[in-house]
Design an enzyme around this catalytic site. Structure first.
Site: not given
Ligand code: PA5
Length: 432
Positions: A285, A306, A420
């Site tokens: 951010e 792995h 948003k």
């Protein structure tokens, strides 16, 4: 005292000391701007001297509230999203639960998803248990948080009645602004201020992180003392030559200029998993904006050797790695000897798991370097509260420096708004 060491020798093939030196004037300029609280984002530099500004009395107050919470409940639900919970979760899992502290409640994190199943499972876990809530939202307006609080407030008020529920609800929010501040004042919830000049992802050393860590038995005085010593080291040294956080930031910056635009931070302990989630948010951010930034990723080795290990060794060469190595585990376990040596592992008999883990790290660092993945190593001494405080502060300072080197504001997140707005509009929120 310093619990952290940075080793950059595996970046030498790609970055010369001269290149680092060429950036040093800029590093010093940024350092002094931060010290003088000038420039872009200067209003959000409160974290930079927070450890040295936090008094013993304040920590005692935080500890006292944490003790009240510990004595009042079997389950603490921490509600928050992004910077409002990742640091707390990181600290708790880094430190593990201290067995010498009694009555440590289970800690759950809510308000960071909108999953019916998550809440249904949470309600079934807490059904017959005494609970407290810790509400964390700087703005008080974050939807995921707000929904979580509605659900849990209804549950609490039904179980305890409005008055007793209020006694079990604790808050950290803006000192003056926002719905949560208003609600805390109106309902009489015990509340802490999140300083106005500290944003979510830089707030782990405020009550946002301190309360849950203290509830889980952490020594927050030692935590803050580690952060304070790191603050002092990093603020006294303006040049990347003597400042490990800046050295790390400068190396990141230079690796990016050479096409290495993904940083994988690799831990060799499960206790680092949540810490790396915190670090990714801090870096992501802060740095990722204006079409710039290094994409922060994390892995847990050896498990991920792995799975993603194949990609790291031989996939597209756009990666660099930072290994986060804990020098000393909290426990020593040795590999047993078996007389028949049926599995052929007696060559390891008597060796500690820490020793084998260290060899796994060394082997990986060498292999990845040979595969053209330059890497740095951050060694942290142990899993103490002191070392954790150092790590938190180290990464905050380093990320601020990398962001400024890239000419972006480390303390805003304008890109989070679009989703948003779309979501609010789809939900028919008035005004959207
Ligand atoms: O780092 C940040 O500022 C964000 O991740 C916020 O912490 C997050 O969006 C939550 O915001 P708030 O605490 O206002 O609910």
């Amino acid at each position: 005292m310093n619990s952290i060491e940075l080793d950059i020798s595996n970046t030498i093939p790609l970055i010369s000391p001269e290149e680092r030196l060429a950036l040093d004037d800029r590093v010093k300029y940024i350092h002094s701007a931060m010290e003088m609280r000038k420039g872009v984002g200067a209003d959000f530099l409160g974290w930079a001297d927070l450890p040295s500004q936090t008094s013993a009395d304040y920590l005692a107050e935080v500890d006292a509230v944490a003790k009240t919470i510990r004595n009042s409940c079997e389950v603490l639900i921490h509600l928050g999203i992004g910077g409002s919970y990742l640091g707390a979760r990181a600290g708790i899992s880094f430190l593990g639960v201290d067995g010498s502290t009694k009555n440590i409640p289970e800690i759950h994190f809510a308000g960071c998803n909108i999953s019916s199943d998550y809440y249904a499972e949470l309600f079934s876990v807490i059904e017959n248990k005494d609970c407290c809530l810790f509400l964390v939202s700087k703005s008080g307006a974050t939807l995921e948080f707000g929904i979580g609080f509605r659900l849990l407030r209804q549950w609490m008020e039904k179980k305890y009645g409005v008055k007793e529920a209020a006694r079990r609800i604790f808050v950290a929010t803006d000192p003056k602004e926002g719905v949560l501040r208003q609600l805390a004042n109106e309902k009489g919830y015990f509340s802490f201020d999140i300083p106005s000049d500290i944003g979510g992802r830089y707030s782990v050393l405020t009550p946002v992180g301190l309360i849950p860590m203290a509830v889980s038995g952490a020594d927050i005085t030692a935590l803050m003392s580690g952060a304070r010593d790191m603050e002092s080291l990093l603020r006294q040294n303006a040049s990347s030559e003597n400042n490990p956080a800046y050295l790390y930031a400068v190396n990141k910056h230079l690796l990016k200029t050479k096409g290495k635009n993904i940083e994988i931070i690799a831990g060799f302990h499960p206790c680092l998993r949540e810490f790396l989630e915190w670090q990714k948010q801090l870096a992501g951010e802060s740095e990722g904006k204006d079409g710039k930034g290094i994409f922060p990723a994390s892995v847990e080795y050896p498990a991920d050797l792995h799975s993603l290990g194949q990609w790291v060794q031989e996939g597209e060469r756009s990666l660099f790695e930072t290994f986060l190595v804990i020098e000393k585990s909290s426990h020593e376990i040795k590999i047993p000897e078996f007389p028949g040596d049926e599995d052929g592992l007696n060559f390891l008999a008597g060796k500690t798991l820490d020793f084998v883990n260290e060899m796994a790290y060394k082997g990986t660092a060498q292999a990845h370097l040979e595969g053209q993945v330059p890497n740095m190593t951050l060694r942290v001494k142990d899993r103490s509260s002191y070392s954790l405080g150092q790590l938190f502060y180290f990464f905050q300072r380093a990320v601020a420096m990398t962001s400024y080197l890239d000419k972006v504001n480390p303390f805003d997140q304008p890109g989070v708004e679009l989703y948003k707005n779309n979501m609010y509009s789809l939900l028919n929120k008035p005004g959207y």
